[in-house]
Design a protein around this motif. Structure first.
Motif, PDB file in Angstrom:
ATOM      1  N   PHE A  71       0.933  -1.307  -0.225  1.00 45.16           N
ATOM      2  CA  PHE A  71      -0.265  -0.349   0.183  1.00 45.16           C
ATOM      3  C   PHE A  71       0.973   1.197   0.063  1.00 45.16           C
ATOM      4  O   PHE A  71       0.292   2.269   0.065  1.00 45.16           O
ATOM      5  CB  PHE A  71      -0.912  -0.119   1.293  1.00 45.16           C
ATOM      6  N   TYR A  72       1.766   1.210   0.686  1.00 42.40           N
ATOM      7  CA  TYR A  72       2.577   2.442   0.879  1.00 42.40           C
ATOM      8  C   TYR A  72       3.258   2.547  -0.611  1.00 42.40           C
ATOM      9  O   TYR A  72       4.349   3.768  -0.866  1.00 42.40           O
ATOM     10  CB  TYR A  72       4.014   2.241   1.382  1.00 42.40           C
ATOM     11  N   GLY A  73       3.792   1.654  -1.619  1.00 40.26           N
ATOM     12  CA  GLY A  73       4.788   1.850  -2.697  1.00 40.26           C
ATOM     13  C   GLY A  73       3.954   1.883  -4.201  1.00 40.26           C
ATOM     14  O   GLY A  73       5.536   2.309  -4.894  1.00 40.26           O
ATOM     15  N   PHE A  74       2.981   1.752  -3.642  1.00 38.05           N
ATOM     16  CA  PHE A  74       2.639   1.509  -5.575  1.00 38.05           C
ATOM     17  C   PHE A  74       2.342   2.442  -5.966  1.00 38.05           C
ATOM     18  O   PHE A  74       2.246   3.240  -7.193  1.00 38.05           O
ATOM     19  CB  PHE A  74       0.978   1.011  -5.589  1.00 38.05           C
ATOM     20  N   ASN A  75       2.122   3.554  -5.256  1.00 42.14           N
ATOM     21  CA  ASN A  75       1.726   5.368  -5.157  1.00 42.14           C
ATOM     22  C   ASN A  75       2.979   5.591  -5.778  1.00 42.14           C
ATOM     23  O   ASN A  75       3.819   6.434  -6.920  1.00 42.14           O
ATOM     24  CB  ASN A  75       1.271   6.254  -4.593  1.00 42.14           C
ATOM     25  N   ALA A  76       4.526   5.290  -5.276  1.00 47.43           N
ATOM     26  CA  ALA A  76       5.905   5.612  -5.734  1.00 47.43           C
ATOM     27  C   ALA A  76       5.879   5.115  -6.958  1.00 47.43           C
ATOM     28  O   ALA A  76       7.103   5.961  -7.436  1.00 47.43           O
ATOM     29  CB  ALA A  76       6.715   5.732  -4.333  1.00 47.43           C
ATOM     30  N   VAL A  79       5.629   7.301  -9.294  1.00 51.65           N
ATOM     31  CA  VAL A  79       5.525   8.481  -9.354  1.00 51.65           C
ATOM     32  C   VAL A  79       7.006   8.287 -10.218  1.00 51.65           C
ATOM     33  O   VAL A  79       7.554   9.287 -11.274  1.00 51.65           O
ATOM     34  CB  VAL A  79       6.174   9.106  -8.486  1.00 51.65           C
ATOM     35  N   GLY A  80       7.533   7.269  -9.876  1.00 50.50           N
ATOM     36  CA  GLY A  80       8.867   6.744 -10.449  1.00 50.50           C
ATOM     37  C   GLY A  80       9.081   6.846 -12.155  1.00 50.50           C
ATOM     38  O   GLY A  80       9.513   7.283 -12.963  1.00 50.50           O
ATOM     39  N   ALA A 105       4.428   7.409   0.065  1.00 51.45           N
ATOM     40  CA  ALA A 105       4.916   7.098   1.071  1.00 51.45           C
ATOM     41  C   ALA A 105       4.372   7.908   2.297  1.00 51.45           C
ATOM     42  O   ALA A 105       2.917   7.768   2.744  1.00 51.45           O
ATOM     43  CB  ALA A 105       5.689   6.604   1.284  1.00 51.45           C
ATOM     44  N   PHE A 106       4.051   9.199   2.836  1.00 48.73           N
ATOM     45  CA  PHE A 106       4.067   9.967   3.691  1.00 48.73           C
ATOM     46  C   PHE A 106       2.713  10.356   2.848  1.00 48.73           C
ATOM     47  O   PHE A 106       1.571  10.670   3.813  1.00 48.73           O
ATOM     48  CB  PHE A 106       4.450  11.504   3.428  1.00 48.73           C
ATOM     49  N   LEU A 107       2.127  11.176   2.386  1.00 50.10           N
ATOM     50  CA  LEU A 107       0.676  11.553   1.656  1.00 50.10           C
ATOM     51  C   LEU A 107      -0.217   9.581   1.919  1.00 50.10           C
ATOM     52  O   LEU A 107      -1.461  10.532   2.002  1.00 50.10           O
ATOM     53  CB  LEU A 107       0.725  11.770   0.589  1.00 50.10           C
ATOM     54  N   MET A 108       0.099   8.851   1.708  1.00 52.15           N
ATOM     55  CA  MET A 108      -0.157   7.175   1.125  1.00 52.15           C
ATOM     56  C   MET A 108      -0.990   7.646   2.815  1.00 52.15           C
ATOM     57  O   MET A 108      -1.707   6.722   3.444  1.00 52.15           O
ATOM     58  CB  MET A 108       0.600   6.456   0.955  1.00 52.15           C
ATOM     59  N   HIS A 109      -0.095   7.824   3.964  1.00 53.70           N
ATOM     60  CA  HIS A 109      -0.380   7.162   5.452  1.00 53.70           C
ATOM     61  C   HIS A 109      -1.226   8.154   5.924  1.00 53.70           C
ATOM     62  O   HIS A 109      -1.950   8.116   6.568  1.00 53.70           O
ATOM     63  CB  HIS A 109       1.182   7.398   5.686  1.00 53.70           C
ATOM     64  N   MET A 110      -0.709   9.820   5.421  1.00 59.18           N
ATOM     65  CA  MET A 110      -1.664  10.178   5.961  1.00 59.18           C
ATOM     66  C   MET A 110      -3.630  10.524   5.368  1.00 59.18           C
ATOM     67  O   MET A 110      -4.007  10.644   6.393  1.00 59.18           O
ATOM     68  CB  MET A 110      -1.510  11.982   5.420  1.00 59.18           C
ATOM     69  N   MET A 111      -3.311   9.902   4.283  1.00 61.98           N
ATOM     70  CA  MET A 111      -5.216   9.806   4.159  1.00 61.98           C
ATOM     71  C   MET A 111      -5.522   8.418   3.941  1.00 61.98           C
ATOM     72  O   MET A 111      -6.499   8.579   4.909  1.00 61.98           O
ATOM     73  CB  MET A 111      -4.733   9.625   2.107  1.00 61.98           C
ATOM     74  N   PHE A 125      -0.612   9.491  -5.816  1.00 60.03           N
ATOM     75  CA  PHE A 125       0.758   9.795  -6.735  1.00 60.03           C
ATOM     76  C   PHE A 125      -0.032  11.200  -7.393  1.00 60.03           C
ATOM     77  O   PHE A 125       1.318  11.348  -7.755  1.00 60.03           O
ATOM     78  CB  PHE A 125       0.516   8.162  -7.452  1.00 60.03           C
ATOM     79  N   ILE A 126      -0.991  11.230  -7.559  1.00 64.47           N
ATOM     80  CA  ILE A 126      -1.386  12.765  -8.474  1.00 64.47           C
ATOM     81  C   ILE A 126      -0.729  13.063  -8.229  1.00 64.47           C
ATOM     82  O   ILE A 126      -0.499  14.492  -8.442  1.00 64.47           O
ATOM     83  CB  ILE A 126      -3.150  12.500  -8.943  1.00 64.47           C
ATOM     84  N   LEU A 127      -1.171  13.494  -6.881  1.00 69.43           N
ATOM     85  CA  LEU A 127      -0.462  14.927  -5.697  1.00 69.43           C
ATOM     86  C   LEU A 127       0.585  15.193  -5.750  1.00 69.43           C
ATOM     87  O   LEU A 127       1.467  16.200  -6.358  1.00 69.43           O
ATOM     88  CB  LEU A 127      -1.305  14.910  -4.542  1.00 69.43           C
TER      89      LEU A 127
END
Length: 294
Positions: A71-76, A79-80, A105-111, A125-127
């Motif tokens: 869950f913390y890695g797919f947005n990253a 991004v890459g 990862a930080f934004l995912m954790h916050m959400m 990812f979008i943000l």
């Protein structure tokens, strides 16, 4: 050492699988293969960004179960890939990949912790990539020239199939029907039904774009289709019998993609996120309305 290597490998594979909301490590591996056969640079960005997100997870001790599920890695990962769709490989782009992976990862954790009732999906990812885009424009960093000559889409079966597969490939920003075909094979490792729905989602986006006379170049590249692929995956398990909702969400992704084009904002997966949130909200509204009428 071996335990740490195994942990990292599973983190990467689950993270890449979660790009299309899957949890199968073989699926995740084949997704990476699909990226690599089209762009080794994007594969490098994907892995570096996931490594950066893993570092954030370890440093701040985020939820280990969620981390193991990717869950913390797919947005990253997205991004890459996206950074190297905008910039050539150099020190600046490498820094932005690492920064973006950490930020996502930080934004995912916050959400997940602050607004748990709303699925984050690819919003981090979008943000993150929009923030990186602003940094690129502010500092006047030269982007990759993304223009190119694309043959107009014909109505032959081969060309239509190519357009559908390109839509699947564009989920990970791969403008290649071959990558899309590999992604479909990867999804077969999770569920053949998912493959069917993804192909239907991509085909619907393509046909709607053609019907409304939207850009044939964008249609050929799958740019009106890939958000539809994601939205059907997100909704079909949640609402298996509400086909009207799936169709509404699919149409919404195409319209939203066109809207982002008009205002000259890169959409990425924003239409998918917006359409999914709207669909979930619509179902909750209808449910509440029905309860009030009892």
């Amino acid at each position: 050492m071996n335990h740490h290597l195994e942990h990292s490998s599973k983190y990467f594979l689950h993270s890449s699988a979660q790009i299309m909301l899957q949890s199968n490590v073989v699926t995740g591996f084949l997704f990476l293969v699909g990226i690599g056969i089209n762009s080794s640079t994007m594969l490098l960005g994907c892995i570096l960004a996931m490594l950066s997100s893993l570092a954030i997870v370890e440093i701040f001790q985020y939820d280990s179960d969620r981390a193991k599920k990717g869950f913390y890695g797919f947005n990253a990962a997205l991004v890459g890939i996206a950074v190297f769709s905008l910039l050539p490989l150099n020190l600046i782009s490498l820094f932005l990949v690492i920064f973006g992976g950490a930020l996502s990862a930080f934004l995912m954790h916050m959400m997940m912790t602050k607004i748990p009732n709303i699925p984050p999906l690819t919003a981090p990812f979008i943000l993150t990539i929009w923030t990186i885009g602003l940094i690129i424009d502010f500092w006047g960093i030269s982007r990759i020239n993304q223009g190119g000559n694309v043959a107009p889409l014909s109505t032959s079966l081969i060309d239509l199939l190519s357009g559908v597969l390109s839509g699947v490939g564009q989920v990970m920003l791969q403008g290649s029907w071959l990558s899309g075909a590999v992604f479909c094979c990867a999804l077969l490792c999770s569920s053949y039904k998912t493959v069917v729905w993804v192909m239907l989602g991509s085909a619907t986006g393509l046909l709607v774009a053609i019907t409304f006379g939207f850009s044939h170049e964008s249609a050929t590249l799958g740019l009106y289709s890939f958000n539809g692929c994601l939205v059907v995956i997100a909704l079909i398990d949640r609402y298996p019998d509400r086909y009207w909702l799936i169709f509404f969400a699919l149409l919404s992704t195409v319209v939203l993609t066109r809207g982002f084009e008009i205002v000259a904002i890169p959409a990425f997966t924003a239409p998918f996120v917006i359409a999914t949130w709207l669909s979930i909200g619509l179902v909750k509204f209808r449910t509440n309305l029905s309860l009030q009428n009892l």
